[in-house]
Each structure stands twice: as structure tokens, then as C-alpha cells.
Design a protein around this motif. Sequence first.
Motif, PDB file in Angstrom:
ATOM      1  N   ARG A 147       0.821  -1.217   0.000  1.00  0.00           N
ATOM      2  CA  ARG A 147       0.000   0.000   0.000  1.00  0.00           C
ATOM      3  C   ARG A 147       0.852   1.263   0.000  1.00  0.00           C
ATOM      4  O   ARG A 147       0.694   2.136  -0.842  1.00  0.00           O
ATOM      5  CB  ARG A 147      -0.936  -0.002   1.210  1.00  0.00           C
ATOM      6  CG  ARG A 147      -1.856   1.210   1.241  1.00  0.00           C
ATOM      7  CD  ARG A 147      -2.875   1.081   2.338  1.00  0.00           C
ATOM      8  NE  ARG A 147      -3.923   0.148   1.977  1.00  0.00           N
ATOM      9  CZ  ARG A 147      -5.202   0.482   1.804  1.00  0.00           C
ATOM     10  NH1 ARG A 147      -5.564   1.717   1.971  1.00  0.00           N
ATOM     11  NH2 ARG A 147      -6.103  -0.412   1.496  1.00  0.00           N
ATOM     12  N   ARG A 176      -1.267 -10.748  -6.074  1.00  0.00           N
ATOM     13  CA  ARG A 176      -2.548 -10.719  -5.357  1.00  0.00           C
ATOM     14  C   ARG A 176      -3.213 -12.091  -5.264  1.00  0.00           C
ATOM     15  O   ARG A 176      -4.127 -12.273  -4.469  1.00  0.00           O
ATOM     16  CB  ARG A 176      -3.510  -9.755  -6.057  1.00  0.00           C
ATOM     17  CG  ARG A 176      -3.054  -8.315  -5.979  1.00  0.00           C
ATOM     18  CD  ARG A 176      -4.067  -7.380  -6.591  1.00  0.00           C
ATOM     19  NE  ARG A 176      -3.592  -6.006  -6.486  1.00  0.00           N
ATOM     20  CZ  ARG A 176      -3.744  -5.261  -5.397  1.00  0.00           C
ATOM     21  NH1 ARG A 176      -4.350  -5.743  -4.342  1.00  0.00           N
ATOM     22  NH2 ARG A 176      -3.294  -4.018  -5.370  1.00  0.00           N
ATOM     23  N   ALA A 202      -9.561 -10.911  -4.034  1.00  0.00           N
ATOM     24  CA  ALA A 202     -10.563  -9.983  -3.494  1.00  0.00           C
ATOM     25  C   ALA A 202     -10.108  -9.427  -2.142  1.00  0.00           C
ATOM     26  O   ALA A 202     -10.198  -8.215  -1.894  1.00  0.00           O
ATOM     27  CB  ALA A 202     -11.897 -10.702  -3.371  1.00  0.00           C
ATOM     28  N   ILE A 203      -9.601 -10.319  -1.288  1.00  0.00           N
ATOM     29  CA  ILE A 203      -9.149  -9.881   0.052  1.00  0.00           C
ATOM     30  C   ILE A 203      -7.971  -8.901  -0.090  1.00  0.00           C
ATOM     31  O   ILE A 203      -7.893  -7.901   0.619  1.00  0.00           O
ATOM     32  CB  ILE A 203      -8.744 -11.104   0.917  1.00  0.00           C
ATOM     33  CG1 ILE A 203      -9.986 -11.937   1.254  1.00  0.00           C
ATOM     34  CG2 ILE A 203      -8.044 -10.668   2.213  1.00  0.00           C
ATOM     35  CD1 ILE A 203      -9.687 -13.294   1.866  1.00  0.00           C
ATOM     36  N   SER A 204      -7.063  -9.219  -1.041  1.00  0.00           N
ATOM     37  CA  SER A 204      -5.851  -8.392  -1.175  1.00  0.00           C
ATOM     38  C   SER A 204      -6.193  -6.931  -1.472  1.00  0.00           C
ATOM     39  O   SER A 204      -5.474  -6.028  -1.043  1.00  0.00           O
ATOM     40  CB  SER A 204      -4.937  -8.967  -2.255  1.00  0.00           C
ATOM     41  OG  SER A 204      -5.416  -8.636  -3.533  1.00  0.00           O
ATOM     42  N   TYR A 205      -7.309  -6.709  -2.196  1.00  0.00           N
ATOM     43  CA  TYR A 205      -7.677  -5.325  -2.537  1.00  0.00           C
ATOM     44  C   TYR A 205      -8.066  -4.507  -1.299  1.00  0.00           C
ATOM     45  O   TYR A 205      -8.020  -3.292  -1.317  1.00  0.00           O
ATOM     46  CB  TYR A 205      -8.811  -5.311  -3.569  1.00  0.00           C
ATOM     47  CG  TYR A 205      -8.294  -5.563  -4.972  1.00  0.00           C
ATOM     48  CD1 TYR A 205      -7.512  -4.610  -5.625  1.00  0.00           C
ATOM     49  CD2 TYR A 205      -8.556  -6.763  -5.628  1.00  0.00           C
ATOM     50  CE1 TYR A 205      -7.016  -4.847  -6.893  1.00  0.00           C
ATOM     51  CE2 TYR A 205      -8.067  -7.010  -6.899  1.00  0.00           C
ATOM     52  CZ  TYR A 205      -7.298  -6.044  -7.530  1.00  0.00           C
ATOM     53  OH  TYR A 205      -6.792  -6.279  -8.783  1.00  0.00           O
ATOM     54  N   TYR A 206      -8.458  -5.191  -0.220  1.00  0.00           N
ATOM     55  CA  TYR A 206      -8.781  -4.456   1.019  1.00  0.00           C
ATOM     56  C   TYR A 206      -7.506  -4.033   1.747  1.00  0.00           C
ATOM     57  O   TYR A 206      -7.517  -3.126   2.562  1.00  0.00           O
ATOM     58  CB  TYR A 206      -9.616  -5.337   1.956  1.00  0.00           C
ATOM     59  CG  TYR A 206     -11.031  -5.546   1.462  1.00  0.00           C
ATOM     60  CD1 TYR A 206     -11.973  -4.516   1.550  1.00  0.00           C
ATOM     61  CD2 TYR A 206     -11.421  -6.760   0.911  1.00  0.00           C
ATOM     62  CE1 TYR A 206     -13.267  -4.704   1.088  1.00  0.00           C
ATOM     63  CE2 TYR A 206     -12.712  -6.958   0.456  1.00  0.00           C
ATOM     64  CZ  TYR A 206     -13.630  -5.923   0.539  1.00  0.00           C
ATOM     65  OH  TYR A 206     -14.906  -6.104   0.086  1.00  0.00           O
ATOM     66  N   ILE A 207      -6.417  -4.750   1.460  1.00  0.00           N
ATOM     67  CA  ILE A 207      -5.187  -4.510   2.231  1.00  0.00           C
ATOM     68  C   ILE A 207      -4.151  -3.703   1.441  1.00  0.00           C
ATOM     69  O   ILE A 207      -3.577  -2.747   1.939  1.00  0.00           O
ATOM     70  CB  ILE A 207      -4.592  -5.855   2.708  1.00  0.00           C
ATOM     71  CG1 ILE A 207      -5.616  -6.537   3.621  1.00  0.00           C
ATOM     72  CG2 ILE A 207      -3.285  -5.654   3.484  1.00  0.00           C
ATOM     73  CD1 ILE A 207      -5.457  -8.008   3.751  1.00  0.00           C
ATOM     74  N   TYR A 208      -3.906  -4.107   0.209  1.00  0.00           N
ATOM     75  CA  TYR A 208      -2.913  -3.369  -0.587  1.00  0.00           C
ATOM     76  C   TYR A 208      -3.352  -3.191  -2.032  1.00  0.00           C
ATOM     77  O   TYR A 208      -4.285  -3.771  -2.471  1.00  0.00           O
ATOM     78  CB  TYR A 208      -1.532  -4.045  -0.522  1.00  0.00           C
ATOM     79  CG  TYR A 208      -1.451  -5.485  -0.937  1.00  0.00           C
ATOM     80  CD1 TYR A 208      -1.131  -5.844  -2.244  1.00  0.00           C
ATOM     81  CD2 TYR A 208      -1.680  -6.512  -0.023  1.00  0.00           C
ATOM     82  CE1 TYR A 208      -1.036  -7.172  -2.614  1.00  0.00           C
ATOM     83  CE2 TYR A 208      -1.579  -7.840  -0.384  1.00  0.00           C
ATOM     84  CZ  TYR A 208      -1.263  -8.176  -1.682  1.00  0.00           C
ATOM     85  OH  TYR A 208      -1.167  -9.494  -2.050  1.00  0.00           O
TER      86      TYR A 208
END
Lengths: 160, 499
Positions: A139, A147, A154-160
Motif C-alpha cells: 500500500r 494478489r 478480493a481480500i488483497s484489494y482491502y489490504i494493498y
Amino acid sequence: MFGELIFHALLFVLMMFLFITSFSFPILNIGGKLGAAWWPQVVLTLGMVLLLVSAILLIRKGRAAFDEKERIEKKEIISLATSSLIFIVALLSIRTIGFLVSAWIIVLGFMIQLGARKVWVIAVSSVVIALIFSLLFGRFMMVSLPRGMGIFRAISYYIY
Amino acid sequence: MGHILSGFLFALSPVNLLFAVLGSFSGILFGALPGISSAMGVVLLLPFTHGMNGITAIILLVSNFCGSTMGGSTTSILFATPGTPEAVMTVLDGYQLHKKGQGGKALGIAISVSVIGGLISTFVMLFLCIPLSKVALKFGPAEYVSLALLGLAAISGLGHGSMLKTVASCIIGLILATFGTDEITGITRFHFNSTMFMNGIHFIPVMIGAFALSEVFMQGMKKSETQDYSVAKRLKVEFMTWAEFWHYKWLILKSALIGMFIGILPGTGGTIASVLAYSEAARSSKYPEKFGTGILDGVIAPETANNASTGGAMVPTLTLGIPGSGTTAVILGAFIMHGMRPGPLLFMTQPTLLYAVFISMIIANLLLFFGGIYGVKAFAQVARLKYYFQGPVILLLCFVGSYALSNDLGSVWIMLIAGVVGFFFKKYGFSVAGMVLGLVLGEMLEENLRKALIISTGKWSGLFLRPIAGPIFLLCLLAIMWPVIKKQIEKKSNSKRTA
């Protein structure tokens, strides 16, 4: 002594393989005799000669001095194989599970390998370290970390 | 002189001063993070310069360049993982010093000499940038070959064990450097239809793997529940004392001059500068066998040189409009983005602004003292942790440091292979440092050697009979022969004593 000799032999075989491969490089007019294969062949020949001399000197020394070393090696090689395996598993699966989960596997595996025994310490810190690295590099430093696929993506987009 | 004074006043304006602080502090942070090179740090800051005054923007970027060159030493010393390519040689002695419990001293020395090196080069550049850039233009392929050979001659000082194995390790490095596209013919060599090898083998993943990863592999045996942490707990940054400065004055000056001049040469930069300074320090030392075992000389030489190269690298960029390295190429881009075209004309039309850049570099270098302390303290916290925390953190730094080079998993695989090979290298007395030296200098040596031979139509004499290259070749010969000559002198003096 045998371990070291095998290492010498492996390096020699590898160099011989590269030396033979170098003859398949296309010969272009640019540079004349000093084509793409010239320099690799020079350094590979030098390398093979040096390895041969080193191996001969090793054999001359005899095996008596190496017995103690040999015993330690087996333990070390098991440790090396385990460590490499953890890393290989994480690397092979990273395209599917992404950096976050791969980092978690690496941290978890190596914490156990390096002697951590308390389950809650391993569980909490492996997740926290993997998260911190994903956030810091993915990030804030904008490194495009892998990813993964599906839910991991999908989860990775919430974190970085 | 009037322009220098005006530049000084311009650089000291509150806004420019603030951006110099921001630039150098962020540089230290970027530099300490493996995978974020000086060039990448400057690129990350570039979007923030939109809407800024042109020179303020350049001051921010140049300060960041100085900061990141110094910041790279932190992780080199604490975790054997170079934060930036420029800090590659600092690992050799810096990490060994940390293992001996002198990590705080190594870090303090690295900060001190980085500041001194940066200041020396910037001061010299302030007055001599135009004549020096003209000398740099006289460097042809033969001169680059002589410089690369001088760097490789350092292996005579790196051999703690078998010299034969050290030379073989160096040759292995040279072999690895031949992978990928041949710059002269465009042929891709040893690619085995894998993208991993098509772009060649970069020295950073190899270095990270062979030094840091193999170390974690070795620690895997010593279960750290019983490990002694007193070494890490004692970690306190200790700057260079006056006595130490006086003791190492010639080494510092020599390394700063090497760094500065190598920085001026296009296509070289801080990494080559630190390699050559380290090799020269080992060659001219009274105790070359101690290099790589954890001595301050091994930290002083590369750290002085890499920061000194920042001042040098700005010379061709500003005076000729030719960027000497990736970082200066980005800075050149920033100049153009802000409507300025570096080159001889800029020196005539806007000398005050250019001198302001050099003065800001002096300020940025002075700020490294303060920024360095806080940056180091943050990373020192990690060094205090138990090894089963430290090890995985080092591994993830290794992972990201290799991956971020080209956002390619191939580099991580190379790092892993290098880790395994490095493990056996350490085990069987081969030299990891020798291999890295060969890999770093291999491309420069091959490319320029072939170019020089093509120019001289294959005559080797054309390589040696040149006014600059000739003396450097002689120095190389002396460096290679020196251990033999030294032994003979010692033998003679011993036999005289016994007689």
C-alpha cells in the motif's frame, strides 16, 4: 571431503554444460571473432581449470581432516532442505494465494523452524508480520505484490 | 563566487530547507527498505513535485537521493540485506561487526563517513564540476576495462581461506554476469527459454540470497529459544570519534575521491564506486586478510564512496545533460518536467539555481546525521527481537527486496538458489564476496573489453597503450602481484633477522 568433492563436481558439470551450450550461440558479423560466445567461453574455461586444481588439492589433503565436518553437515543439510521447502511451497503457490498468505506461510514455517514453540505467539505474530509487510510495501511503497486468484485476490484489494 | 553565495541564500530559504529535510529523511527510510532503490525512491516522490517551484522540486529529489544512498547501510549491517545496491559491499564487514556485538559502532561509522563523503564530493563539485566533467568524457572502453580489473584485483585481499577458491568464486560471478542479452550482438545467452534468465542475473537477488538467506538457513540449526541476545541489546549508535577520524583520514579521503570520480563516469554510479573503494582499501591495507571478517575499514571505504558518488553523479547530469545513473536519469526527467533543460546552457543562464542544488546537497548531507540516528533506531528495534522473529522478518525483506527489482518472481527464485549455493559456499570455504564482486563488475568488464578490442581491431596493445588506462593497468598488476611481493619482502626481512 566427499560433500565438498561433490560440490566441486556439480559446479564443474554445470560449467561444462554452459560451455557446450555457448557453441549454439549464433555467429554474427558484429564483433567478428569476439562474438557473444567468446567471453563466456574464456571465463568458463578458467572456472573449470580452477575447479579441477582445487579438487585435486582436496583429494591430496586426504579425508582424515574432514570427518568431523562431515558429521555436522548431515544436520545442516536437513535444516537447509526444510527451510528451502517452506520457501518453495510459498513461491509455487504465490500466484494462487497471493503475497499475504504466502508471507504468512513463510513466517509461520520459519518461526517453527527457528525454534519458536508457544502456539499463540506463532499464530498472532505470523499474521501480524505478514499484514505489516503487505501494508508497508503493497500500500505505502506501491510495490505491485502478487494478489493471487479468486477470494485471495478480493481480500488483497482491502489490504494493498 | 557571487553565484555560489546567491545559491546558498536560495537554498537556505525556509521552504527549500523544509523540502531538503523531508527529502533526506524520506530517503533514509526508502534506502533502508530493501527493494526501494534510490531511483525508485525518487520516482515515488516525483508525483508530489507537481505544482512546486522547479528548484524546490529538484532540492527535494536530490536530498532524497543523498538520504537513500546512506539509508541502505542500515539493513546491510543489521540483517546482511542491502537496502540499496550501493550498500552491497557494506554487508561484508558491517554484518560481521554486528555479529561481534559492534553493530552500533558500524552503524554510527556508516552514518559519519556517509556524511563526510557526501560533503567532500559536493564541496569539490561546487568548484570543479565543469573541468571534471571534461575529464570524464575522455574515458573510453579501455579505461572502463582497467577500472573493472582494478576492482577485481581486490580478490587478493578477500581470500581468508584458499586463494584458489576465492578466485574460482570470482570467476563464477563473471560467468553469472554473462547470462541474458549480450549488449553488443543482441543475442540472448543462457536463457533456457525461461524469462527468469532472459534479462540476465541481477546481483541484488544473488547478494541477498548468498548473504542473508543462507545466514537464516544456517541459523535454522541453532534453535533460538536458547540464543544469547546480549549482542542485540547492546546496540547503541556510536559515531566516529575525532581520534578515529584522524586514524582513518587517508582512507576516507581516498574513498571519497574514488566515489566522486566514479560517480562522474556515466553508467557507473554508487555501486561500482563502493566496490572499487572497498577493493582499493583492501589492496592498500596493512592487514588485507582481515577484510570481510568485521573491521571498520570495510565499512568506511564503501560508505564514504557511495555517498561521495552522489555529488559526482550530478556533474554529467547538470553540466552535460547526460545522466550517469538511473537515479540521476529520473532527476534529469524532473528538470525537464519543470521546464529546465540541464546542460552547458543552463550553467550560463541559471547558475544560481544550479549552485542552489549543490548547496542543498550539502545541507541534505548534514541532515543525514540526525535522520540517520532515528532511522537506525527504528530498525534496531527489530534487531533486539528473538531470532525466530528476526529470521522471518529478514526473509520477507529478502523476498520483497528481490521481487521489487522488476516485479518478477524469477528474481525471488534466483535469490532462493543463491541462498542454497551461498550456504555451500560458506560451508566449503568459497568466497561469497568474490562471487558478488565478479557479478557486479562482469558486465562492465566484458562489454568494454570487447568494445576496446573491436576498436583496436583485435590488438591487445591498443588496450594498454593509453594515457589513462595504461597506468591503471599497471596498478592492477601491482595489486595482483602485491601478496607475492609482500611475502618475499617478509621472507627476506625474517632471514636477515635470524642471520
